[in-house]
Design a protein around this motif. Structure first.
Motif, PDB file in Angstrom:
ATOM      1  N   TYR A 175      -8.011   2.553  -4.771  1.00 36.35           N
ATOM      2  CA  TYR A 175      -8.247   1.121  -4.634  1.00 36.35           C
ATOM      3  C   TYR A 175      -7.626   0.605  -3.332  1.00 36.35           C
ATOM      4  O   TYR A 175      -8.236  -0.205  -2.613  1.00 36.35           O
ATOM      5  CB  TYR A 175      -7.666   0.358  -5.832  1.00 36.35           C
ATOM      6  CG  TYR A 175      -7.944  -1.125  -5.779  1.00 36.35           C
ATOM      7  CD1 TYR A 175      -9.156  -1.641  -6.246  1.00 36.35           C
ATOM      8  CD2 TYR A 175      -7.010  -2.011  -5.239  1.00 36.35           C
ATOM      9  CE1 TYR A 175      -9.425  -2.996  -6.174  1.00 36.35           C
ATOM     10  CE2 TYR A 175      -7.273  -3.362  -5.174  1.00 36.35           C
ATOM     11  CZ  TYR A 175      -8.484  -3.855  -5.641  1.00 36.35           C
ATOM     12  OH  TYR A 175      -8.748  -5.204  -5.557  1.00 36.35           O
ATOM     13  N   PHE A 176      -6.419   1.078  -3.017  1.00 35.02           N
ATOM     14  CA  PHE A 176      -5.774   0.683  -1.753  1.00 35.02           C
ATOM     15  C   PHE A 176      -6.660   1.041  -0.561  1.00 35.02           C
ATOM     16  O   PHE A 176      -6.791   0.263   0.390  1.00 35.02           O
ATOM     17  CB  PHE A 176      -4.420   1.379  -1.610  1.00 35.02           C
ATOM     18  CG  PHE A 176      -3.321   0.833  -2.476  1.00 35.02           C
ATOM     19  CD1 PHE A 176      -3.496  -0.320  -3.238  1.00 35.02           C
ATOM     20  CD2 PHE A 176      -2.088   1.483  -2.540  1.00 35.02           C
ATOM     21  CE1 PHE A 176      -2.475  -0.823  -4.038  1.00 35.02           C
ATOM     22  CE2 PHE A 176      -1.057   0.980  -3.327  1.00 35.02           C
ATOM     23  CZ  PHE A 176      -1.252  -0.167  -4.076  1.00 35.02           C
ATOM     24  N   LEU A 177      -7.251   2.234  -0.589  1.00 35.38           N
ATOM     25  CA  LEU A 177      -8.109   2.656   0.518  1.00 35.38           C
ATOM     26  C   LEU A 177      -9.302   1.718   0.657  1.00 35.38           C
ATOM     27  O   LEU A 177      -9.698   1.364   1.778  1.00 35.38           O
ATOM     28  CB  LEU A 177      -8.591   4.092   0.304  1.00 35.38           C
ATOM     29  CG  LEU A 177      -7.525   5.199   0.318  1.00 35.38           C
ATOM     30  CD1 LEU A 177      -8.196   6.565   0.166  1.00 35.38           C
ATOM     31  CD2 LEU A 177      -6.668   5.158   1.564  1.00 35.38           C
ATOM     32  N   LYS A 178      -9.888   1.305  -0.461  1.00 40.59           N
ATOM     33  CA  LYS A 178     -11.021   0.379  -0.411  1.00 40.59           C
ATOM     34  C   LYS A 178     -10.618  -0.959   0.189  1.00 40.59           C
ATOM     35  O   LYS A 178     -11.430  -1.649   0.820  1.00 40.59           O
ATOM     36  CB  LYS A 178     -11.587   0.175  -1.820  1.00 40.59           C
ATOM     37  CG  LYS A 178     -12.295   1.394  -2.386  1.00 40.59           C
ATOM     38  CD  LYS A 178     -12.784   1.146  -3.807  1.00 40.59           C
ATOM     39  CE  LYS A 178     -13.443   2.387  -4.386  1.00 40.59           C
ATOM     40  NZ  LYS A 178     -13.872   2.174  -5.803  1.00 40.59           N
ATOM     41  N   GLN A 179      -9.345  -1.336  -0.022  1.00 39.62           N
ATOM     42  CA  GLN A 179      -8.843  -2.598   0.529  1.00 39.62           C
ATOM     43  C   GLN A 179      -8.334  -2.426   1.962  1.00 39.62           C
ATOM     44  O   GLN A 179      -7.909  -3.410   2.588  1.00 39.62           O
ATOM     45  CB  GLN A 179      -7.712  -3.143  -0.346  1.00 39.62           C
ATOM     46  CG  GLN A 179      -8.095  -3.394  -1.790  1.00 39.62           C
ATOM     47  CD  GLN A 179      -9.281  -4.340  -1.922  1.00 39.62           C
ATOM     48  OE1 GLN A 179      -9.308  -5.386  -1.297  1.00 39.62           O
ATOM     49  NE2 GLN A 179     -10.260  -3.957  -2.736  1.00 39.62           N
ATOM     50  N   GLY A 180      -8.369  -1.204   2.478  1.00 43.57           N
ATOM     51  CA  GLY A 180      -7.911  -0.959   3.836  1.00 43.57           C
ATOM     52  C   GLY A 180      -6.407  -1.008   4.012  1.00 43.57           C
ATOM     53  O   GLY A 180      -5.905  -1.198   5.129  1.00 43.57           O
ATOM     54  N   VAL A 181      -5.666  -0.797   2.921  1.00 41.73           N
ATOM     55  CA  VAL A 181      -4.205  -0.868   2.997  1.00 41.73           C
ATOM     56  C   VAL A 181      -3.663   0.154   3.986  1.00 41.73           C
ATOM     57  O   VAL A 181      -2.714  -0.125   4.747  1.00 41.73           O
ATOM     58  CB  VAL A 181      -3.585  -0.655   1.595  1.00 41.73           C
ATOM     59  CG1 VAL A 181      -2.057  -0.563   1.680  1.00 41.73           C
ATOM     60  CG2 VAL A 181      -3.985  -1.784   0.645  1.00 41.73           C
TER      61      VAL A 181
END
Length: 389
Positions: free
Chosen positions: A40-46
């Protein structure tokens, strides 16, 4: 000399500002709640704004191709280079997100969120204690129902308990039975996830000698073959997901058509996570594993091999006064009841559906697959996560 160098580095680190780096941990590596949240973090570009470190357990595992700004270190670092890398990650990262191993804070200003390895269906005395868990700012639970248990039996303060649900469960509500991201392995199948009865490192004890295949109620070679034949007649596959410490030497010797060992190597070859496999299953067989609570979100049949519960809870503490009231489903206490359950699932039946719905409402405050999002928003709103400080 090594201890002196370590003390010197700790003193120096206190003068260095914390960075918005994130440490993430799971066991196995890249799995469970932490991996679901990581995705999920990757999808948010974290990862484009914060460096993410994975704290690794397994030295034998070939590392996957890592996304931009994602790095690793070994928890049991060896040699000066590895130890230095681990040291600076642990002392300079602002956020710690663990799931299995308890990674303690090193400095004031660090924020630690423990995602949990599963809701309690048994209490391991040397693991589920406030002293072992250590200081954390948040400890994930799936529902306020659990507050009393974690406060009284584990010793955590209620203020750290967060009923935001489990990230790994988000996928369970996104697929219907029969659908799957399981590729060529998809179709009509059951998943069996028992806790271990035979430990790889020691084979003594009454419980261990009684379950030669790690399958409660499958005690004899003839029963194992009969189970495989029944599954073939019903056009079903049984994916047997062993506990990581389960001794599997006997069942691996068998040439079975419909029973597949779905260990980590199998999942890796299939290119799927454990919970993606669960999401497409027609039903689940389990016992004292926390996967029971998770699978409630699917509304599908659950078979429970808990006939040895009195003996089992001589080894572990039970979080409930009445196990059968707290953990409902289709109870399996013989080989015949096991085959009856499989026939029922194959026929599309779910006689315990109403009781399972009661359990779902009790144990899950989040049922819409939004746990990863809720955790991300919680961290943003309370700890400036993924923002400039």
């Amino acid at each position: 000399m090594r201890e002196r160098i370590k003390k010197l580095l700790i003193c120096l680190c206190r003068f260095l500002p914390l960075r918005n780096d994130i440490i993430m941990e799971s066991h196995p590596d890249f799995s469970d709640n932490t991996f679901a949240l990581f995705q999920y973090f990757l999808k948010q570009g974290v990862n484009k704004r914060c460096r993410i470190y994975w704290a690794l357990h397994n030295r034998e595992q070939k590392l996957p191709e890592l996304p931009e700004n994602v790095d690793t270190f070994y928890l049991d670092a060896r040699g000066i280079r590895q130890m230095t890398k681990r040291f600076f990650a642990l002392y300079r990262s602002r956020y710690i997100i663990d799931c299995n191993t308890y990674i303690q804070k090193r400095r004031k200003g660090q924020v630690r969120l423990h995602l949990g390895h599963g809701m309690l269906i048994k209490i391991a005395k040397g693991y589920h204690t406030a002293e072992k868990i250590g200081e954390c700012d948040g400890y994930l639970v799936t529902s306020p129902f659990w507050y009393d248990t974690f406060v009284k039996k584990v010793g955590l303060p209620e203020k750290v308990l967060l009923p935001l649900g489990y990230p790994r469960n988000d996928v369970l509500v996104s697929l219907k039975a029969g659908q799957s991201r399981f590729g060529k392995y998809a179709g009509k199948y059951l998943v069996w996830m028992p806790t271990y009865r035979q430990h790889r490192s020691h084979m003594d004890g009454a419980m261990e000698s009684r379950y030669p295949y790690g399958m409660p109620e499958v005690m004899k070679h003839g029963e194992l073959l009969a189970l495989d034949k029944l599954l073939a007649e019903k056009g079903m596959i049984l994916y047997f997901r062993p506990h990581p410490v389960q001794e599997l030497s006997l069942i691996r010797l068998e040439e079975l058509e419909q029973i597949k060992i779905a260990d980590d190597d199998f999942l890796h070859r299939a290119g799927i996570t454990l919970y993606e496999m669960l999401a497409g299953a027609q039903g689940l067989i389990t016992d004292y594993s926390s996967v029971y609570y998770d699978f409630l979100l699917t509304g599908r049949p659950i078979g429970l091999t808990i006939g040895d519960r009195e003996e089992y809870f001589n080894y572990y503490d039970c979080p409930f006064e009445d196990m059968k009231e707290a953990v409902r489903g289709s109870y399996i206490e013989s080989f015949t009841e096991l085959t009856d359950f499989i026939c029922s699932v194959a026929a599309g039946e779910n006689p315990e559906i109403e009781e399972l719905a009661v359990m779902r409402e009790r144990y899950h405050a989040v049922q819409d697959g939004s746990s990863s999002e809720k955790i991300y928003r919680y961290l943003q709103e309370n700890y400036n996560f993924d923002r400039k400080i």
